[in-house]
Enzyme design. Structure first.
Site, PDB file in Angstrom:
ATOM      1  N   GLY A   1       0.836  -1.200   0.000  1.00 39.82           N
ATOM      2  CA  GLY A   1       0.000   0.000   0.000  1.00 39.82           C
ATOM      3  C   GLY A   1       0.868   1.246   0.000  1.00 39.82           C
ATOM      4  O   GLY A   1       2.075   1.178   0.224  1.00 39.82           O
TER       5      GLY A   1
ATOM      6  N   GLY B   1       1.114   5.403   1.192  1.00 36.77           N
ATOM      7  CA  GLY B   1       0.510   6.426   2.062  1.00 36.77           C
ATOM      8  C   GLY B   1       1.250   7.730   1.856  1.00 36.77           C
ATOM      9  O   GLY B   1       2.242   7.778   1.128  1.00 36.77           O
ATOM     10  N   ALA B   2       0.793   8.775   2.494  1.00 34.26           N
ATOM     11  CA  ALA B   2       1.443  10.086   2.359  1.00 34.26           C
ATOM     12  C   ALA B   2       2.838  10.028   2.963  1.00 34.26           C
ATOM     13  O   ALA B   2       3.766  10.665   2.491  1.00 34.26           O
ATOM     14  CB  ALA B   2       0.617  11.135   3.088  1.00 34.26           C
ATOM     15  N   PHE B   3       2.998   9.170   4.005  1.00 38.20           N
ATOM     16  CA  PHE B   3       4.301   9.118   4.696  1.00 38.20           C
ATOM     17  C   PHE B   3       5.317   8.313   3.896  1.00 38.20           C
ATOM     18  O   PHE B   3       6.509   8.426   4.076  1.00 38.20           O
ATOM     19  CB  PHE B   3       4.151   8.463   6.077  1.00 38.20           C
ATOM     20  CG  PHE B   3       3.544   7.095   5.983  1.00 38.20           C
ATOM     21  CD1 PHE B   3       4.337   5.986   5.710  1.00 38.20           C
ATOM     22  CD2 PHE B   3       2.167   6.927   6.064  1.00 38.20           C
ATOM     23  CE1 PHE B   3       3.761   4.736   5.563  1.00 38.20           C
ATOM     24  CE2 PHE B   3       1.594   5.673   5.918  1.00 38.20           C
ATOM     25  CZ  PHE B   3       2.385   4.569   5.664  1.00 38.20           C
ATOM     26  N   GLY B   4       4.861   7.454   2.982  1.00 40.63           N
ATOM     27  CA  GLY B   4       5.798   6.575   2.273  1.00 40.63           C
ATOM     28  C   GLY B   4       5.037   5.367   1.765  1.00 40.63           C
ATOM     29  O   GLY B   4       3.819   5.403   1.635  1.00 40.63           O
ATOM     30  N   GLU B   5       5.779   4.305   1.491  1.00 40.36           N
ATOM     31  CA  GLU B   5       5.131   3.119   0.925  1.00 40.36           C
ATOM     32  C   GLU B   5       5.368   1.917   1.825  1.00 40.36           C
ATOM     33  O   GLU B   5       6.325   1.888   2.593  1.00 40.36           O
ATOM     34  CB  GLU B   5       5.699   2.855  -0.470  1.00 40.36           C
ATOM     35  CG  GLU B   5       5.341   3.968  -1.432  1.00 40.36           C
ATOM     36  CD  GLU B   5       6.324   4.084  -2.603  1.00 40.36           C
ATOM     37  OE1 GLU B   5       6.062   4.904  -3.484  1.00 40.36           O
ATOM     38  OE2 GLU B   5       7.338   3.363  -2.596  1.00 40.36           O
ATOM     39  N   VAL B   6       4.486   0.922   1.715  1.00 43.11           N
ATOM     40  CA  VAL B   6       4.628  -0.300   2.509  1.00 43.11           C
ATOM     41  C   VAL B   6       4.758  -1.478   1.553  1.00 43.11           C
ATOM     42  O   VAL B   6       3.983  -1.599   0.605  1.00 43.11           O
ATOM     43  CB  VAL B   6       3.416  -0.512   3.440  1.00 43.11           C
ATOM     44  CG1 VAL B   6       3.608  -1.765   4.287  1.00 43.11           C
ATOM     45  CG2 VAL B   6       3.225   0.705   4.343  1.00 43.11           C
TER      46      VAL B   6
ATOM     47  N   LYS C   1       7.918  -0.733   6.002  1.00 42.37           N
ATOM     48  CA  LYS C   1       7.448   0.659   5.846  1.00 42.37           C
ATOM     49  C   LYS C   1       8.662   1.458   5.392  1.00 42.37           C
ATOM     50  O   LYS C   1       9.676   1.504   6.079  1.00 42.37           O
ATOM     51  CB  LYS C   1       6.984   1.185   7.203  1.00 42.37           C
ATOM     52  CG  LYS C   1       5.582   1.734   7.224  1.00 42.37           C
ATOM     53  CD  LYS C   1       5.167   2.079   8.637  1.00 42.37           C
ATOM     54  CE  LYS C   1       4.281   3.301   8.658  1.00 42.37           C
ATOM     55  NZ  LYS C   1       3.751   3.590   9.996  1.00 42.37           N
TER      56      LYS C   1
ATOM     57  N   ASP D   1      -5.175   7.029  17.634  1.00 36.01           N
ATOM     58  CA  ASP D   1      -5.836   6.792  16.348  1.00 36.01           C
ATOM     59  C   ASP D   1      -6.356   5.374  16.276  1.00 36.01           C
ATOM     60  O   ASP D   1      -6.118   4.656  15.299  1.00 36.01           O
ATOM     61  CB  ASP D   1      -4.854   7.074  15.208  1.00 36.01           C
ATOM     62  CG  ASP D   1      -5.572   7.155  13.866  1.00 36.01           C
ATOM     63  OD1 ASP D   1      -4.895   7.305  12.850  1.00 36.01           O
ATOM     64  OD2 ASP D   1      -6.811   7.046  13.860  1.00 36.01           O
TER      65      ASP D   1
ATOM     66  N   ARG E   1      -9.178   0.601  10.620  1.00 33.60           N
ATOM     67  CA  ARG E   1      -8.153   0.643   9.552  1.00 33.60           C
ATOM     68  C   ARG E   1      -6.753   0.452  10.103  1.00 33.60           C
ATOM     69  O   ARG E   1      -5.841   0.099   9.370  1.00 33.60           O
ATOM     70  CB  ARG E   1      -8.260   1.977   8.790  1.00 33.60           C
ATOM     71  CG  ARG E   1      -7.938   3.181   9.651  1.00 33.60           C
ATOM     72  CD  ARG E   1      -8.013   4.509   8.927  1.00 33.60           C
ATOM     73  NE  ARG E   1      -7.922   5.595   9.898  1.00 33.60           N
ATOM     74  CZ  ARG E   1      -8.981   6.062  10.579  1.00 33.60           C
ATOM     75  NH1 ARG E   1     -10.185   5.574  10.328  1.00 33.60           N
ATOM     76  NH2 ARG E   1      -8.840   7.016  11.477  1.00 33.60           N
ATOM     77  N   ASN E   2      -6.575   0.696  11.410  1.00 34.26           N
ATOM     78  CA  ASN E   2      -5.244   0.575  12.013  1.00 34.26           C
ATOM     79  C   ASN E   2      -5.072  -0.716  12.794  1.00 34.26           C
ATOM     80  O   ASN E   2      -4.129  -0.839  13.588  1.00 34.26           O
ATOM     81  CB  ASN E   2      -4.983   1.777  12.929  1.00 34.26           C
ATOM     82  CG  ASN E   2      -4.782   3.036  12.126  1.00 34.26           C
ATOM     83  OD1 ASN E   2      -4.378   2.962  10.969  1.00 34.26           O
ATOM     84  ND2 ASN E   2      -5.106   4.158  12.701  1.00 34.26           N
TER      85      ASN E   2
ATOM     86  N   ASP F   1       0.482   0.225  13.442  1.00 36.54           N
ATOM     87  CA  ASP F   1       0.567   1.584  12.897  1.00 36.54           C
ATOM     88  C   ASP F   1       0.524   2.665  13.957  1.00 36.54           C
ATOM     89  O   ASP F   1      -0.498   3.325  14.179  1.00 36.54           O
ATOM     90  CB  ASP F   1      -0.579   1.810  11.915  1.00 36.54           C
ATOM     91  CG  ASP F   1      -0.099   2.747  10.818  1.00 36.54           C
ATOM     92  OD1 ASP F   1      -0.562   2.659   9.687  1.00 36.54           O
ATOM     93  OD2 ASP F   1       0.787   3.563  11.146  1.00 36.54           O
TER      94      ASP F   1
HETATM   95  C1  LIG Z   1       2.184  -0.500   7.875  1.00 39.14           C
HETATM   96  C2  LIG Z   1       1.234  -1.577   7.448  1.00 39.14           C
HETATM   97  O1  LIG Z   1       1.638  -2.808   8.074  1.00 39.14           O
HETATM   98  C3  LIG Z   1       1.156  -4.022   7.604  1.00 39.14           C
HETATM   99  C4  LIG Z   1       0.254  -4.133   6.552  1.00 39.14           C
HETATM  100  C5  LIG Z   1      -0.157  -5.421   6.158  1.00 39.14           C
HETATM  101  C6  LIG Z   1      -1.122  -5.601   5.044  1.00 39.14           C
HETATM  102  C7  LIG Z   1      -2.151  -4.673   4.863  1.00 39.14           C
HETATM  103  C8  LIG Z   1      -3.056  -4.856   3.812  1.00 39.14           C
HETATM  104  C9  LIG Z   1      -2.956  -5.968   2.965  1.00 39.14           C
HETATM  105  C10 LIG Z   1      -1.915  -6.892   3.178  1.00 39.14           C
HETATM  106  S1  LIG Z   1      -1.786  -8.294   2.174  1.00 39.14           S
HETATM  107  C11 LIG Z   1      -2.843  -9.436   2.866  1.00 39.14           C
HETATM  108  O2  LIG Z   1      -2.270  -7.944   0.869  1.00 39.14           O
HETATM  109  O3  LIG Z   1      -0.455  -8.793   2.242  1.00 39.14           O
HETATM  110  C12 LIG Z   1      -0.996  -6.709   4.214  1.00 39.14           C
HETATM  111  C13 LIG Z   1       0.339  -6.546   6.813  1.00 39.14           C
HETATM  112  N1  LIG Z   1       1.215  -6.425   7.827  1.00 39.14           N
HETATM  113  C14 LIG Z   1       1.617  -5.201   8.250  1.00 39.14           C
HETATM  114  N2  LIG Z   1       2.459  -5.070   9.299  1.00 39.14           N
HETATM  115  C15 LIG Z   1      -0.171  -1.205   7.890  1.00 39.14           C
HETATM  116  C16 LIG Z   1      -0.476  -1.272   9.251  1.00 39.14           C
HETATM  117  C17 LIG Z   1      -1.765  -0.938   9.663  1.00 39.14           C
HETATM  118  F1  LIG Z   1      -2.076  -0.956  10.950  1.00 39.14           F
HETATM  119  C18 LIG Z   1      -2.749  -0.562   8.753  1.00 39.14           C
HETATM  120  C19 LIG Z   1      -2.464  -0.538   7.406  1.00 39.14           C
HETATM  121  C20 LIG Z   1      -1.174  -0.829   6.969  1.00 39.14           C
HETATM  122  N3  LIG Z   1      -0.943  -0.736   5.599  1.00 39.14           N
HETATM  123  N4  LIG Z   1      -0.005   0.030   5.023  1.00 39.14           N
HETATM  124  C21 LIG Z   1      -0.200  -0.104   3.682  1.00 39.14           C
HETATM  125  C22 LIG Z   1      -1.277  -0.935   3.457  1.00 39.14           C
HETATM  126  N5  LIG Z   1      -1.751  -1.325   4.670  1.00 39.14           N
END
Ligand SMILES: C[C@@H](Oc1cc(-c2cccc(S(C)(=O)=O)c2)cnc1N)c1cc(F)ccc1N1NC=CN1
Length: 337
Positions: free
Chosen positions: A49, A51-56, A76, A175, A179-180, A196
């Site tokens: 994904g 985000g404004a802060f960067g990419e994951v 991240k 927060d 979503r988090n 997050d």
């Molecule tokens: C930083 C990022 O961390 C993660 C995302 C996903 C993760 C999030 C969504 C989908 C998938 S997957 C199943 O497609 O691999 C994995 C899996 N593990 C993480 N540790 C995150 C933490 C959160 F609390 C909420 C959203 C996100 N993000 N950042 C960018 C997209 N989501």
């Protein structure tokens, strides 16, 4: 998340504005607090994904302890040309996360630094975020949902336990929202965790609102004392948790449907609250409403919330039935009678 900033400032170069990652840092000092991971152990695979802060990114970490195969990780990434503010938030999140250890808090694995970019490595949660998951559970036609009320309560209990740990350690997340939160998997053994901890997580910019030119704030997840007076306590997180309960039991609706952030501030300040979701019992709804009491001290703490949710879950095995249309209509009819 409140953290005394002077723990972090030594890491930041004095100059403000945009700067690349200066090699002048005393990185040995960081190593005591945060695990520094050599860049050559990390393989970046695909983007998860943006985000404004960067990419994951989804990636692999080699040579992890006694593992034979590389460990899947979430990375991240902070681009090198980032602001001092972003770098500060990056380190605050890293220092903070490295202190948190709990089954319902996403694991922080360490950071990786080179002259081009900063990586923050997190436990990979294969189930993705909680909001997307409950939205996927919505009924399509008469196919039963893949979750039962019991499962929905389990997710909320997991998050409440994570919040209880934060409360005990006097951390304020600021927060708390679906979503988090992330899921270890989508299957029946799923575990929900809070993730997050960045200061500003505009991964979902639409949910954040720039109040009179200040930082972006998630108004629909905040109590009056937070969006009016900027007062944040653990009771701010309790309010946000109440909103998570509503998000989970509406299977991922946006709170206050159709209302703008400004309208929500007025509505909530006048005592307006979210309606009871169809799926949820009166007792679960009254727990939500207690999380939304006007006065912070009248709201429960996370120990009470966890105990209450576990009690609700025990009260009726009926909840183990998967959600189907006729169940909704049956509940509704009962309500009518
Ligand atoms: C930083 C990022 O961390 C993660 C995302 C996903 C993760 C999030 C969504 C989908 C998938 S997957 C199943 O497609 O691999 C994995 C899996 N593990 C993480 N540790 C995150 C933490 C959160 F609390 C909420 C959203 C996100 N993000 N950042 C960018 C997209 N989501």
């Amino acid at each position: 998340t409140c953290y005394d900033n002077d723990t972090v400032t030594p890491f930041l170069s004095g100059s403000g504005g945009v700067s690349s990652i200066s090699p002048l840092y005393d990185w040995s000092q960081i190593n005591d607090i945060i695990h520094i991971i050599p860049r050559n152990k990390i393989t970046v695979q695909r983007m998860i994904g943006k985000g404004a802060f960067g990419e994951v990114y989804y990636g692999l970490l080699a040579d992890v302890a006694r593992l034979q195969t590389p460990l899947p990780v979430a990375i991240k990434m902070l681009p090198s040309l980032c602001s001092e503010q972003s770098k500060s938030e990056f380190f605050v999140e890293a220092v903070l996360l490295s202190k948190l250890r709990h089954p319902n808090i996403v694991k922080f694995l360490g950071i990786s630094i080179d002259e081009n970019s900063l990586y923050l490595l997190l436990e990979l949660m294969e189930g993705g975020d909680l909001k997307s998951f409950v939205r996927e559970c919505r009924l399509n036609g008469d196919v039963p949902s893949k979750v039962s009320i019991y499962d929905l309560l389990n997710l909320c209990i997991d998050v409440a336990k994570g919040c209880e740990y934060l409360e005990q350690n006097r951390f304020i997340h600021r927060d708390i929202a679906a979503r988090n939160c992330l899921l270890s998997e989508k299957g029946p053994n799923r575990v929900a965790k809070i993730a997050d901890f960045g200061m500003t997580k505009n991964v979902f910019r639409t949910n954040y609102y720039r109040k009179n030119g200040k930082a972006m704030v998630p108004v629909k997840w905040m109590p009056p004392e937070a969006f009016h007076d900027g007062v944040f306590t653990t009771k701010t997180d309790v309010w946000g948790f109440g909103i998570i309960l509503w998000e989970v039991f509406t299977l991922g609706r946006i709170p206050y449907p159709g209302k703008s952030n400004n309208e929500v501030m007025t509505f909530v300040a006048k005592g307006g609250r979210l309606d009871k979701p169809d799926q949820c019992s009166q007792e679960t709804y009254s727990l939500m409403c207690n999380c939304w009491m006007n006065k912070p001290e009248d709201r429960p703490n996370f120990r009470n919330i966890t105990e209450e949710l576990i009690q609700i879950q025990k009260n009726s095995d009926l909840l183990k039935e998967r959600i189907t249309n006729e169940k909704i209509s049956r509940d509704y009819n009962v309500a009518e009678i």
